[in-house]
Scaffold this motif. Structure first.
Motif, PDB file in Angstrom:
ATOM      1  N   ILE A  73     126.945  49.300 -80.191  1.00  0.00           N
ATOM      2  CA  ILE A  73     126.872  48.728 -81.536  1.00  0.00           C
ATOM      3  C   ILE A  73     125.920  47.539 -81.498  1.00  0.00           C
ATOM      4  O   ILE A  73     126.099  46.601 -80.715  1.00  0.00           O
ATOM      5  N   GLU A  74     124.911  47.600 -82.326  1.00  0.00           N
ATOM      6  CA  GLU A  74     123.912  46.533 -82.360  1.00  0.00           C
ATOM      7  C   GLU A  74     124.493  45.274 -83.017  1.00  0.00           C
ATOM      8  O   GLU A  74     125.262  45.356 -83.973  1.00  0.00           O
ATOM      9  N   SER A  75     124.087  44.120 -82.501  1.00  0.00           N
ATOM     10  CA  SER A  75     124.549  42.848 -83.056  1.00  0.00           C
ATOM     11  C   SER A  75     123.554  41.756 -82.719  1.00  0.00           C
ATOM     12  O   SER A  75     122.672  41.942 -81.869  1.00  0.00           O
ATOM     13  N   ASP A  76     123.727  40.596 -83.361  1.00  0.00           N
ATOM     14  CA  ASP A  76     122.883  39.457 -83.010  1.00  0.00           C
ATOM     15  C   ASP A  76     123.498  38.741 -81.809  1.00  0.00           C
ATOM     16  O   ASP A  76     124.545  39.158 -81.298  1.00  0.00           O
ATOM     17  N   PRO A  77     122.889  37.668 -81.304  1.00  0.00           N
ATOM     18  CA  PRO A  77     123.414  37.008 -80.096  1.00  0.00           C
ATOM     19  C   PRO A  77     124.845  36.500 -80.221  1.00  0.00           C
ATOM     20  O   PRO A  77     125.518  36.308 -79.207  1.00  0.00           O
ATOM     21  N   THR A  78     125.338  36.266 -81.444  1.00  0.00           N
ATOM     22  CA  THR A  78     126.720  35.811 -81.607  1.00  0.00           C
ATOM     23  C   THR A  78     127.696  36.962 -81.752  1.00  0.00           C
ATOM     24  O   THR A  78     128.911  36.739 -81.817  1.00  0.00           O
TER      25      THR A  78
END
Length: 344
Positions: free
Chosen positions: A256-261
């Motif tokens: 699942i793609e996400s930002d650094p947080t």
């Protein structure tokens, strides 16, 4: 009627989920952790590389983590999250026993599934003397004859890496592409033998791996076998929220793609641990949970401030009334949790 509404629901009670829940509970957020009871590392004898907890059994680590979350007022419940949807309050999460819980934010830490080749005995030895991460298990098989099962191009890297722990490394060509000229030179320079032929099974003696069996019938003595499985995020719970796993850029599975947080493309939904970071060790997953929880709390703080401004501007609006009810319920819940903790 028992209140089933929380600031945050954490789906998954591994290192990422419990670390996130602990951070949120210490930030005085009401948090519920849903524990499906299916930790990925359950077959392993111990967790390694986790500072101050090296060698601790995986289930013991999670039990200690759950106790810490509970100590700060969080709730950990056994249950499989079977559905997740949005509503006017935020999110509604249903469980396989028919209960529903609501939350303003979601943190999904459901981990991944290791897809292994269909080889006789492989699954049964997984996490014991069949392994994939030398940083997790390399010390335990140091100086032993180690085999590397080549199922893809990453096998060469794995063989070179394991040579750091043992001078007796053998690469089983199995179904992988032939090494490049440069890779042949590297293998030869390090005295890493290459065995042609497809692997069909493992030889086990007294509950210990003793050899790797080829289609020809030949058995090559080995005490440990490493391979790179295909990693597939356990992300079905996110489907109804419009989040579908993507193929990893390194071609090792789906995530699942996400930002650094850990924030996903779905507003209000964060992920942490192996569901988004396929290579994260246990301590890395725990760090991801803390990072996501901090971002969630900041997001809630911002929303709480916005609501407070709106209430001050118009204290009798329907929205302000709803916010006041929600705030009072939260205060009542924290009070009850504190009384329960004091009695226990």
């Amino acid at each position: 009627m028992k209140d089933h509404s929380y600031d945050v629901i954490v789906i998954g009670a591994g290192a990422a989920g419990l670390s996130g829940a602990l951070t949120l509970a210490r930030a005085r957020r009401s948090v519920l952790v849903l524990d499906a009871g299916q930790p990925r590392n359950a077959p392993a004898a111990g967790v390694h590389g986790f500072l101050s907890r090296d060698g601790l059994g995986p289930t013991e680590l999670l039990s200690l983590g759950a106790e810490e979350v509970t100590r700060y007022g969080g709730t950990v419940r056994r249950g499989v999250a079977s559905s997740a949807r949005r509503d006017q309050r935020g999110f509604v999460v249903g469980t396989d026993d028919g209960l529903e819980y609501t939350a303003r934010r979601l943190l999904v830490t459901t981990g991944l599934v290791d897809e292994l080749p269909e080889i006789d005995g492989l699954r049964e030895r997984w996490g014991r003397d069949v392994l994939h991460c030398p940083y997790c298990h390399g010390w335990e098989v140091r100086d032993q004859p180690i085999g590397v099962l080549a199922t893809g191009p990453h096998a060469i890297h794995q063989a070179l890496l394991l040579h750091q722990w043992s001078s007796e490394v053998t690469l089983f060509a199995h179904t992988a592409p032939d090494p490049t000229d440069e890779q042949w030179e590297q293998l030869a320079a390090l005295d890493i033998a290459v065995v042609d032929g497809e692997v069909t099974g493992l030889e086990i003696t007294d509950d210990q791996l003793t050899g790797v069996r080829l289609a020809s019938g030949q058995v090559v003595p080995r005490r440990a076998l490493a391979l790179m499985p295909r990693f597939v995020a356990r992300s079905e719970i996110l489907d109804d929220l419009g989040l579908v796993s993507a193929e990893h850029p390194r071609g090792v599975g789906r995530y699942i793609e996400s930002d650094p947080t850990g924030l996903t493309a779905a507003p209000g939904v964060w992920v942490a641990g192996n569901v988004t970071d396929l290579f994260a060790p246990v301590i890395g997953a725990a760090a991801g949970g803390v990072m996501a929880a901090s971002a969630i709390n900041l997001d809630l703080v911002t929303e709480d401030a916005r609501r407070a401004v709106a209430r001050r501007a118009d204290p009798f609006s329907p929205t302000s009334e709803a916010d006041n009810c929600e705030r009072l319920l939260g205060e009542r819940r924290h009070g009850l949790d504190g009384m329960t903790a004091a009695r226990s």
